[in-house]
Design an enzyme around this catalytic site. Structure first.
Site, PDB file in Angstrom:
ATOM      1  N   ASN A  40       0.797  -1.313  -0.001  1.00 36.39           N
ATOM      2  CA  ASN A  40       0.001  -0.062   0.016  1.00 36.39           C
ATOM      3  C   ASN A  40       0.969   1.152   0.046  1.00 36.39           C
ATOM      4  O   ASN A  40       0.487   2.151  -0.746  1.00 36.39           O
ATOM      5  CB  ASN A  40      -1.078  -0.105   1.081  1.00 36.39           C
ATOM      6  CG  ASN A  40      -2.077  -0.939   0.798  1.00 36.39           C
ATOM      7  OD1 ASN A  40      -3.022  -0.248   0.292  1.00 36.39           O
ATOM      8  ND2 ASN A  40      -2.270  -1.934   1.588  1.00 36.39           N
TER       9      ASN A  40
ATOM     10  N   MET B  53       1.227  -2.483  12.066  1.00 29.81           N
ATOM     11  CA  MET B  53       0.655  -3.491  13.102  1.00 29.81           C
ATOM     12  C   MET B  53       0.887  -3.094  14.508  1.00 29.81           C
ATOM     13  O   MET B  53       1.402  -4.135  15.272  1.00 29.81           O
ATOM     14  CB  MET B  53       0.968  -4.939  12.621  1.00 29.81           C
ATOM     15  CG  MET B  53       0.540  -5.292  11.333  1.00 29.81           C
ATOM     16  SD  MET B  53      -1.247  -4.702  10.734  1.00 29.81           S
ATOM     17  CE  MET B  53      -1.963  -6.127  11.142  1.00 29.81           C
ATOM     18  N   ARG B  54       0.537  -1.961  14.763  1.00 24.68           N
ATOM     19  CA  ARG B  54       0.715  -1.532  16.164  1.00 24.68           C
ATOM     20  C   ARG B  54      -0.237  -0.752  16.761  1.00 24.68           C
ATOM     21  O   ARG B  54      -0.956  -0.002  16.078  1.00 24.68           O
ATOM     22  CB  ARG B  54       2.045  -0.496  16.403  1.00 24.68           C
ATOM     23  CG  ARG B  54       3.351  -0.953  15.976  1.00 24.68           C
ATOM     24  CD  ARG B  54       4.055  -1.794  17.177  1.00 24.68           C
ATOM     25  NE  ARG B  54       4.317  -1.016  18.234  1.00 24.68           N
ATOM     26  CZ  ARG B  54       4.433  -1.428  19.582  1.00 24.68           C
ATOM     27  NH1 ARG B  54       4.362  -2.525  19.832  1.00 24.68           N
ATOM     28  NH2 ARG B  54       4.838  -0.470  20.670  1.00 24.68           N
TER      29      ARG B  54
ATOM     30  N   ASN C 105      -5.546   5.423   8.271  1.00 23.61           N
ATOM     31  CA  ASN C 105      -5.452   4.147   8.359  1.00 23.61           C
ATOM     32  C   ASN C 105      -6.257   3.442   7.128  1.00 23.61           C
ATOM     33  O   ASN C 105      -7.242   3.754   6.971  1.00 23.61           O
ATOM     34  CB  ASN C 105      -5.831   3.570   9.761  1.00 23.61           C
ATOM     35  CG  ASN C 105      -5.362   2.098  10.014  1.00 23.61           C
ATOM     36  OD1 ASN C 105      -4.259   1.641   9.251  1.00 23.61           O
ATOM     37  ND2 ASN C 105      -5.974   1.427  10.417  1.00 23.61           N
TER      38      ASN C 105
ATOM     39  N   HIS D 101      -7.883  -0.310   6.756  1.00 26.01           N
ATOM     40  CA  HIS D 101      -8.093  -1.539   7.568  1.00 26.01           C
ATOM     41  C   HIS D 101      -8.866  -2.635   6.508  1.00 26.01           C
ATOM     42  O   HIS D 101      -9.921  -1.999   5.745  1.00 26.01           O
ATOM     43  CB  HIS D 101      -8.998  -1.240   8.599  1.00 26.01           C
ATOM     44  CG  HIS D 101      -9.485  -2.423   9.421  1.00 26.01           C
ATOM     45  ND1 HIS D 101      -8.678  -2.987  10.093  1.00 26.01           N
ATOM     46  CD2 HIS D 101     -10.914  -3.292   9.387  1.00 26.01           C
ATOM     47  CE1 HIS D 101      -9.165  -4.205  10.610  1.00 26.01           C
ATOM     48  NE2 HIS D 101     -10.630  -4.061  10.322  1.00 26.01           N
TER      49      HIS D 101
ATOM     50  N   SER E 278     -11.577  -0.359   4.263  1.00 24.79           N
ATOM     51  CA  SER E 278     -12.024   0.834   4.406  1.00 24.79           C
ATOM     52  C   SER E 278     -10.708   1.715   4.868  1.00 24.79           C
ATOM     53  O   SER E 278      -9.889   1.387   5.508  1.00 24.79           O
ATOM     54  CB  SER E 278     -12.872   0.815   5.758  1.00 24.79           C
ATOM     55  OG  SER E 278     -13.958  -0.068   5.663  1.00 24.79           O
TER      56      SER E 278
ATOM     57  N   GLU F 136     -10.174   4.776  19.859  1.00 25.33           N
ATOM     58  CA  GLU F 136     -10.644   3.567  19.673  1.00 25.33           C
ATOM     59  C   GLU F 136     -10.535   2.834  18.520  1.00 25.33           C
ATOM     60  O   GLU F 136     -10.432   3.425  17.130  1.00 25.33           O
ATOM     61  CB  GLU F 136     -12.157   3.672  19.879  1.00 25.33           C
ATOM     62  CG  GLU F 136     -13.003   2.452  19.981  1.00 25.33           C
ATOM     63  CD  GLU F 136     -14.462   2.593  20.026  1.00 25.33           C
ATOM     64  OE1 GLU F 136     -14.940   1.775  19.725  1.00 25.33           O
ATOM     65  OE2 GLU F 136     -15.154   3.703  20.350  1.00 25.33           O
TER      66      GLU F 136
ATOM     67  N   ASP G 166      -9.872   1.224  15.052  1.00 23.55           N
ATOM     68  CA  ASP G 166     -10.714   0.907  13.891  1.00 23.55           C
ATOM     69  C   ASP G 166     -12.090   1.574  13.922  1.00 23.55           C
ATOM     70  O   ASP G 166     -13.199   1.062  13.448  1.00 23.55           O
ATOM     71  CB  ASP G 166     -10.924  -0.465  13.618  1.00 23.55           C
ATOM     72  CG  ASP G 166      -9.537  -1.242  13.095  1.00 23.55           C
ATOM     73  OD1 ASP G 166      -8.540  -0.433  12.810  1.00 23.55           O
ATOM     74  OD2 ASP G 166      -9.268  -2.397  13.714  1.00 23.55           O
TER      75      ASP G 166
ATOM     76  N   LYS H  39      -6.235  -6.457  -1.555  1.00 23.46           N
ATOM     77  CA  LYS H  39      -5.012  -5.780  -1.614  1.00 23.46           C
ATOM     78  C   LYS H  39      -5.119  -4.867  -3.041  1.00 23.46           C
ATOM     79  O   LYS H  39      -4.784  -3.871  -3.161  1.00 23.46           O
ATOM     80  CB  LYS H  39      -3.688  -6.379  -1.861  1.00 23.46           C
ATOM     81  CG  LYS H  39      -3.220  -6.482  -0.099  1.00 23.46           C
ATOM     82  CD  LYS H  39      -1.810  -6.650  -0.037  1.00 23.46           C
ATOM     83  CE  LYS H  39      -1.446  -6.836   1.538  1.00 23.46           C
ATOM     84  NZ  LYS H  39       0.098  -7.212   1.493  1.00 23.46           N
TER      85      LYS H  39
ATOM     86  N   GLU I 280      -7.333  -2.336  -2.636  1.00 24.43           N
ATOM     87  CA  GLU I 280      -6.698  -1.213  -1.661  1.00 24.43           C
ATOM     88  C   GLU I 280      -5.784  -0.258  -2.274  1.00 24.43           C
ATOM     89  O   GLU I 280      -5.758   0.933  -2.070  1.00 24.43           O
ATOM     90  CB  GLU I 280      -5.997  -1.913  -0.655  1.00 24.43           C
ATOM     91  CG  GLU I 280      -6.709  -2.644   0.440  1.00 24.43           C
ATOM     92  CD  GLU I 280      -5.991  -2.941   1.786  1.00 24.43           C
ATOM     93  OE1 GLU I 280      -5.051  -3.590   1.662  1.00 24.43           O
ATOM     94  OE2 GLU I 280      -6.630  -2.884   2.820  1.00 24.43           O
TER      95      GLU I 280
HETATM   96  C1  GAR Z   1      -3.221  -4.345   4.311  1.00 27.06           C
HETATM   97  O1  GAR Z   1      -4.072  -5.216   3.594  1.00 27.06           O
HETATM   98  C2  GAR Z   1      -4.068  -3.321   5.264  1.00 27.06           C
HETATM   99  O2  GAR Z   1      -5.290  -3.000   4.969  1.00 27.06           O
HETATM  100  C3  GAR Z   1      -3.732  -4.165   6.438  1.00 27.06           C
HETATM  101  O3  GAR Z   1      -2.226  -4.638   6.334  1.00 27.06           O
HETATM  102  C4  GAR Z   1      -2.028  -4.975   5.094  1.00 27.06           C
HETATM  103  C5  GAR Z   1      -0.654  -4.402   4.762  1.00 27.06           C
HETATM  104  O4  GAR Z   1      -0.232  -4.927   3.583  1.00 27.06           O
HETATM  105  N1  GAR Z   1      -3.881  -3.460   7.601  1.00 27.06           N
HETATM  106  C6  GAR Z   1      -4.382  -4.009   8.703  1.00 27.06           C
HETATM  107  O5  GAR Z   1      -4.856  -5.087   9.145  1.00 27.06           O
HETATM  108  C7  GAR Z   1      -4.722  -3.012  10.215  1.00 27.06           C
HETATM  109  N2  GAR Z   1      -5.188  -3.526  11.138  1.00 27.06           N
HETATM  110  P1  GAR Z   1       1.099  -4.057   2.623  1.00 27.06           P
HETATM  111  O6  GAR Z   1       1.888  -3.929   3.833  1.00 27.06           O
HETATM  112  O7  GAR Z   1       1.372  -4.940   1.402  1.00 27.06           O
HETATM  113  O8  GAR Z   1       0.240  -2.624   2.422  1.00 27.06           O
END
Ligand code: GAR
Length: 325
Positions: A21, A96-97, A113, A115, A142, A149, A151, A177, A180
């Protein structure tokens, strides 16, 4: 928009993984109509795949593992890297934090963000497995504003992706993806541009102005204006001005207490204030809205002050009494 093409919003992208992304954002930021540029890619994982890609493309990178650190301390290290790079927005892309409330609050309205679910469904982890297990016909992704809070902040945009009968979380995740990569750059572009969009700015002013007691909107010289009091005898306390009389400013005009105050504000903070044509002569000052980092609480305070200056006594007395408590 002229103003928009001059200022590109500076964003820091935080990643933990592959960073696809982030790559989509990066390549989008190089297209001619992009309203943002990436000034930093930062990660809590030293060998996150996306860092190498960013370096290859000449983007500054930063990595700092969180192991052995408190959440607050690690957030502070990441934040300071973003600040040093001059970031105006932080864009989380597979970071992922969970972030500390204080950090999130400091970047309120300036952190986004992505999600991988159709929020408000499936906050947290394992979103694809949960959508498949529930027998959903569609999954998706999204983009939302980050609030303390998890997401739960305002959703800005979504992409919907059909679920196939034989989908696994992995096959579904791959297609989400792809969606996304289309969604995120567009949503970020729109979000960082809206501070330069007259319709969006007028919407915010309208909400603040009409949130004050006994107010209504009335056009004046072809521009939206806001009055307090009755439809018949009300008085203007604010005017919205969209690049009038050759100024580049989109602004709200509010009442100062004197010409001295007006001139001194314009002189000391020319990036925030200007003296508008015609209106300036009677003490109206222009509060510039099409600029980075507008403090909307400050705009709200000015509107209230201007409202107080012209509102009937019976209304201001009520406000004064409320203020005492
Ligand atoms: C993405 O699909 C994003 O939506 C998700 O991590 C992936 C990262 O992929 N995010 C979450 O799960 C956040 N809670 P990438 O490193 O290839 O962009």
């Amino acid at each position: 928009m002229a103003e928009n093409s001059r200022h590109k919003a500076k964003i820091a992208v935080f990643i933990s993984g592959a960073g696809t992304n982030m790559a989509a954002l990066l390549f989008a930021s190089r297209l001619p109509d992009a309203a943002f540029e990436i000034v930093l890619v930062a990660s809590n994982v030293r060998d996150a795949g996306g860092l190498a890609l960013a370096r290859l493309e000449g983007i500054e990178t930063f990595a700092h593992p969180h192991k052995g650190m408190t959440r607050e301390d690690h957030d502070a290290v990441m934040e300071s890297a973003a600040q040093q790079a001059g970031a105006e927005f932080i864009v989380l892309a597979g970071y992922m934090r969970i972030l500390s409330d204080a950090f999130v609050n400091r970047w309120q309205g300036r952190m986004l963000n992505i999600h991988p679910s159709l929020l408000p469904k499936y906050k947290g982890l394992d979103t694809f497995a949960r959508a498949i297990a529930a027998g959903d016909s569609h999954a998706g992704s999204s983009v939302h504003i980050v609030t303390p809070e998890l997401d739960a902040g305002e959703v800005l945009a979504q992409s919907v992706v059909a679920i196939a009968p034989d989908d696994t979380p992995e096959t579904l995740g791959e297609r989400v993806k792809l969606a996304e990569h289309q969604l995120y750059p567009r949503a970020v572009n729109e979000y960082v541009s809206r501070g330069f969009d007259p319709a969006f700015l007028l919407g915010r002013i309208r909400k603040l102005a009409l949130g004050l007691p006994e107010t209504h909107e009335r056009e004046s010289h072809g521009s939206p204006g806001f009055r307090v009091g009755s439809e018949k005898s009300g008085k203007f306390f604010a005017h919205f001005s969209d690049q009038h009389h050759g100024t580049p400013h989109i602004a709200v005009l509010v009442k100062t207490s004197s010409m001295d105050e007006l001139l001194s504000l314009v002189e000391t903070q020319p990036e925030v204030y200007f003296k508008p044509a015609y209106y300036g002569a009677s003490g109206w000052i222009g509060l510039i809205l099409n600029r980075p980092g507008v403090d909307w609480d400050h705009v709200g305070e000015w509107l209230e002050r201007s409202w107080r200056a012209v509102a009937p006594k019976r209304l201001t007395r009520m406000m004064d009494i409320e203020d005492e408590f």
